[in-house]
Design a protein around this motif. Structure first.
Motif, PDB file in Angstrom:
ATOM      1  N   TYR A 193      -4.363  10.301  -6.517  1.00 32.99           N
ATOM      2  CA  TYR A 193      -5.533  11.049  -6.966  1.00 32.99           C
ATOM      3  C   TYR A 193      -6.536  11.384  -5.861  1.00 32.99           C
ATOM      4  O   TYR A 193      -7.218  12.390  -5.932  1.00 32.99           O
ATOM      5  N   LEU A 194      -6.622  10.521  -4.836  1.00 27.65           N
ATOM      6  CA  LEU A 194      -7.594  10.744  -3.769  1.00 27.65           C
ATOM      7  C   LEU A 194      -6.876  10.958  -2.449  1.00 27.65           C
ATOM      8  O   LEU A 194      -6.087  10.118  -2.024  1.00 27.65           O
ATOM      9  N   ASP A 195      -7.151  12.085  -1.807  1.00 26.37           N
ATOM     10  CA  ASP A 195      -6.536  12.412  -0.524  1.00 26.37           C
ATOM     11  C   ASP A 195      -6.954  11.386   0.533  1.00 26.37           C
ATOM     12  O   ASP A 195      -8.080  10.872   0.520  1.00 26.37           O
ATOM     13  N   ASP A 196      -6.017  11.126   1.428  1.00 28.07           N
ATOM     14  CA  ASP A 196      -6.281  10.245   2.565  1.00 28.07           C
ATOM     15  C   ASP A 196      -6.658   8.818   2.149  1.00 28.07           C
ATOM     16  O   ASP A 196      -7.308   8.091   2.910  1.00 28.07           O
ATOM     17  N   GLN A 197      -6.245   8.421   0.950  1.00 31.78           N
ATOM     18  CA  GLN A 197      -6.500   7.057   0.495  1.00 31.78           C
ATOM     19  C   GLN A 197      -5.177   6.347   0.220  1.00 31.78           C
ATOM     20  O   GLN A 197      -4.220   6.962  -0.227  1.00 31.78           O
ATOM     21  N   GLU A 198      -5.157   5.061   0.518  1.00 32.54           N
ATOM     22  CA  GLU A 198      -4.012   4.239   0.160  1.00 32.54           C
ATOM     23  C   GLU A 198      -4.347   3.436  -1.090  1.00 32.54           C
ATOM     24  O   GLU A 198      -5.514   3.068  -1.308  1.00 32.54           O
ATOM     25  N   ALA A 199      -3.337   3.172  -1.888  1.00 23.67           N
ATOM     26  CA  ALA A 199      -3.544   2.421  -3.126  1.00 23.67           C
ATOM     27  C   ALA A 199      -2.585   1.241  -3.192  1.00 23.67           C
ATOM     28  O   ALA A 199      -1.496   1.273  -2.613  1.00 23.67           O
ATOM     29  N   THR A 200      -3.000   0.206  -3.890  1.00 18.28           N
ATOM     30  CA  THR A 200      -2.098  -0.882  -4.261  1.00 18.28           C
ATOM     31  C   THR A 200      -2.238  -1.085  -5.766  1.00 18.28           C
ATOM     32  O   THR A 200      -3.289  -0.805  -6.347  1.00 18.28           O
ATOM     33  N   THR A 201      -1.177  -1.552  -6.380  1.00 18.71           N
ATOM     34  CA  THR A 201      -1.146  -1.684  -7.831  1.00 18.71           C
ATOM     35  C   THR A 201      -0.716  -3.086  -8.227  1.00 18.71           C
ATOM     36  O   THR A 201       0.180  -3.666  -7.619  1.00 18.71           O
ATOM     37  N   LEU A 202      -1.371  -3.622  -9.244  1.00 15.77           N
ATOM     38  CA  LEU A 202      -1.036  -4.927  -9.788  1.00 15.77           C
ATOM     39  C   LEU A 202      -0.200  -4.725 -11.045  1.00 15.77           C
ATOM     40  O   LEU A 202      -0.594  -3.985 -11.954  1.00 15.77           O
ATOM     41  N   PHE A 203       0.975  -5.350 -11.097  1.00 12.36           N
ATOM     42  CA  PHE A 203       1.883  -5.216 -12.236  1.00 12.36           C
ATOM     43  C   PHE A 203       2.090  -6.568 -12.913  1.00 12.36           C
ATOM     44  O   PHE A 203       2.185  -7.603 -12.244  1.00 12.36           O
ATOM     45  N   LEU A 204       2.176  -6.536 -14.228  1.00  5.20           N
ATOM     46  CA  LEU A 204       2.643  -7.708 -14.951  1.00  5.20           C
ATOM     47  C   LEU A 204       4.130  -7.875 -14.661  1.00  5.20           C
ATOM     48  O   LEU A 204       4.884  -6.902 -14.665  1.00  5.20           O
ATOM     49  N   ASP A 205       4.554  -9.099 -14.401  1.00  2.00           N
ATOM     50  CA  ASP A 205       5.972  -9.365 -14.162  1.00  2.00           C
ATOM     51  C   ASP A 205       6.789  -8.854 -15.351  1.00  2.00           C
ATOM     52  O   ASP A 205       6.602  -9.315 -16.487  1.00  2.00           O
ATOM     53  N   PRO A 206       7.669  -7.867 -15.138  1.00  2.86           N
ATOM     54  CA  PRO A 206       8.413  -7.277 -16.257  1.00  2.86           C
ATOM     55  C   PRO A 206       9.336  -8.243 -16.968  1.00  2.86           C
ATOM     56  O   PRO A 206       9.745  -7.993 -18.100  1.00  2.86           O
ATOM     57  N   PRO A 235       0.827  -1.214   0.000  1.00  5.35           N
ATOM     58  CA  PRO A 235       0.000   0.000   0.000  1.00  5.35           C
ATOM     59  C   PRO A 235       0.861   1.263   0.000  1.00  5.35           C
ATOM     60  O   PRO A 235       1.894   1.326   0.664  1.00  5.35           O
ATOM     61  N   HIS A 236       0.429   2.254  -0.785  1.00  2.00           N
ATOM     62  CA  HIS A 236       1.140   3.525  -0.869  1.00  2.00           C
ATOM     63  C   HIS A 236       0.121   4.642  -1.026  1.00  2.00           C
ATOM     64  O   HIS A 236      -1.061   4.390  -1.295  1.00  2.00           O
ATOM     65  N   ALA A 237       0.547   5.877  -0.835  1.00  2.00           N
ATOM     66  CA  ALA A 237      -0.375   7.011  -0.927  1.00  2.00           C
ATOM     67  C   ALA A 237      -0.969   7.088  -2.324  1.00  2.00           C
ATOM     68  O   ALA A 237      -0.268   6.977  -3.325  1.00  2.00           O
ATOM     69  N   CYS A 238      -2.270   7.290  -2.396  1.00  2.00           N
ATOM     70  CA  CYS A 238      -2.952   7.410  -3.673  1.00  2.00           C
ATOM     71  C   CYS A 238      -2.606   8.747  -4.323  1.00  2.00           C
ATOM     72  O   CYS A 238      -2.603   9.792  -3.654  1.00  2.00           O
ATOM     73  N   PRO A 268      -4.841  -0.591 -11.095  1.00  2.00           N
ATOM     74  CA  PRO A 268      -5.154  -0.414  -9.671  1.00  2.00           C
ATOM     75  C   PRO A 268      -5.758  -1.695  -9.100  1.00  2.00           C
ATOM     76  O   PRO A 268      -6.546  -2.379  -9.765  1.00  2.00           O
ATOM     77  N   HIS A 269      -5.386  -2.008  -7.864  1.00  2.00           N
ATOM     78  CA  HIS A 269      -5.833  -3.260  -7.249  1.00  2.00           C
ATOM     79  C   HIS A 269      -6.011  -3.028  -5.744  1.00  2.00           C
ATOM     80  O   HIS A 269      -5.370  -3.668  -4.910  1.00  2.00           O
ATOM     81  N   CYS A 270      -6.883  -2.081  -5.427  1.00  2.00           N
ATOM     82  CA  CYS A 270      -7.050  -1.648  -4.041  1.00  2.00           C
ATOM     83  C   CYS A 270      -8.118  -2.479  -3.339  1.00  2.00           C
ATOM     84  O   CYS A 270      -9.166  -2.792  -3.930  1.00  2.00           O
ATOM     85  N   ASP A 271      -7.870  -2.808  -2.076  1.00  2.00           N
ATOM     86  CA  ASP A 271      -8.794  -3.659  -1.319  1.00  2.00           C
ATOM     87  C   ASP A 271     -10.110  -2.967  -0.997  1.00  2.00           C
ATOM     88  O   ASP A 271     -11.167  -3.590  -1.025  1.00  2.00           O
ATOM     89  N   THR A 272     -10.064  -1.677  -0.676  1.00  2.00           N
ATOM     90  CA  THR A 272     -11.255  -1.001  -0.174  1.00  2.00           C
ATOM     91  C   THR A 272     -11.782   0.078  -1.112  1.00  2.00           C
ATOM     92  O   THR A 272     -12.682   0.826  -0.744  1.00  2.00           O
ATOM     93  N   CYS A 273     -11.253   0.168  -2.316  1.00  2.00           N
ATOM     94  CA  CYS A 273     -11.663   1.238  -3.233  1.00  2.00           C
ATOM     95  C   CYS A 273     -11.600   0.735  -4.673  1.00  2.00           C
ATOM     96  O   CYS A 273     -10.643   0.066  -5.054  1.00  2.00           O
ATOM     97  N   ALA A 283       4.397  20.885 -10.686  1.00  2.00           N
ATOM     98  CA  ALA A 283       5.427  21.122  -9.663  1.00  2.00           C
ATOM     99  C   ALA A 283       5.029  20.545  -8.303  1.00  2.00           C
ATOM    100  O   ALA A 283       5.892  20.320  -7.451  1.00  2.00           O
ATOM    101  N   ASP A 284       3.730  20.293  -8.097  1.00  2.00           N
ATOM    102  CA  ASP A 284       3.255  19.747  -6.829  1.00  2.00           C
ATOM    103  C   ASP A 284       2.983  18.252  -6.908  1.00  2.00           C
ATOM    104  O   ASP A 284       2.443  17.657  -5.968  1.00  2.00           O
ATOM    105  N   GLY A 285       3.375  17.626  -8.036  1.00  2.00           N
ATOM    106  CA  GLY A 285       3.065  16.220  -8.215  1.00  2.00           C
ATOM    107  C   GLY A 285       4.252  15.304  -8.001  1.00  2.00           C
ATOM    108  O   GLY A 285       5.390  15.750  -7.780  1.00  2.00           O
ATOM    109  N   ASP A 286       4.012  13.991  -8.094  1.00  2.00           N
ATOM    110  CA  ASP A 286       5.086  13.028  -7.827  1.00  2.00           C
ATOM    111  C   ASP A 286       6.038  12.867  -9.009  1.00  2.00           C
ATOM    112  O   ASP A 286       7.022  12.135  -8.917  1.00  2.00           O
TER     113      ASP A 286
END
Length: 242
Positions: free
Chosen positions: A23-36, A18-21, A63-68, A123-126
């Motif tokens: 796009y949505l404040d106060d939300q955590e995100a998880t991501t599903l990746f194809l094995d490179p 889990p990492h900070a989302c 995106p592969h988030c449990d609660t969102c 300038a305020d983004g990741d």
């Protein structure tokens, strides 16, 4: 996993912590990746796109988030798309631009525009601060279906670059960066309209616009391209603004 044509691919995926989302404040995100290590063939890319995956550099993710489940894949129906009055004005303002489709090879001119765009608009983004390494890993991939499109004014000045992928059933709009001083041109809008025109000329039914989140203002612009389809419960269906 099963693809729309019922062929089976033995694909491996991994899930991030889990990492900070972004796009949505106060939300955590998880991501599903194809094995490179598996690589991305055109056939695999087409199949994964149908179930909501996107490309970033060499990586295919979803995106592969449990609660969102707010992130929804969207695509425009090309044959039925009719530009609005505002979009027609954008096309008219950019009639002077020439374009050229190129392979995704490094250009210092492209990078300088990318750096200017990121520093001005994000300038305020990741993605800030921009770096050449980031630019290469994000946009440059040695695949026949990956392209960069240059847009230049009548003086030959580079004003925008769009990264796109050609799929079996459409074009996938990966990213567009442009000269932030050219505000009147609405170059981000123009790049999408250009891709819709190109898809029509190639007789491709869709332009994929990535993810849309109902409550995210940064993504609301995608609703301007109608008719829009949205991926819900692994089924593409017509998007409703209601």
């Amino acid at each position: 996993m099963n693809t729309p044509n019922s062929q089976t691919f033995a694909l491996r995926f991994y899930q991030t912590l889990p990492h900070a989302c972004s796009y949505l404040d106060d939300q955590e995100a998880t991501t599903l990746f194809l094995d490179p290590q598996q690589g991305v063939t055109a056939e695999v890319y087409d199949a994964l796109t149908q179930v909501g995956f996107r490309r970033s550099g060499e990586h295919m993710y979803r995106p592969h988030c449990d609660t969102c489940d707010a992130c929804k894949s969207v695509r425009v129906r090309v044959a039925e798309f009719k530009p609005s009055r505002q979009q027609l004005r954008t096309l008219k303002r950019n009639q002077d631009l020439s374009w050229q489709v190129l392979p995704t090879t490094y250009s210092d001119e492209h990078y300088q525009l990318y750096e200017k765009y990121i520093n001005s608009r994000h300038a305020d983004g990741d993605m800030h601060p921009a770096s050449e390494e980031q630019f290469r890993s994000f946009l440059l991939v040695n695949k026949d279906w990956a392209k960069l499109v240059e847009f230049r004014n009548s003086s030959g000045k580079l004003v925008a670059v769009a990264a796109l992928d050609k799929l079996k059933d459409g074009l996938s709009a990966i990213y567009t960066f442009f000269d932030p001083e050219e505000k009147r041109r609405s170059l981000g809008v123009f790049a999408v309209l250009w891709q819709l025109e190109q898809a029509a000329s190639l007789e491709l039914p869709y332009v994929y616009l990535g993810y849309w989140i109902k409550t995210c203002r940064k993504m609301s612009y995608k609703q301007a391209y109608q008719p829009l389809e949205i991926l819900e419960k692994q089924q593409w269906q017509l998007f409703s603004k209601d």
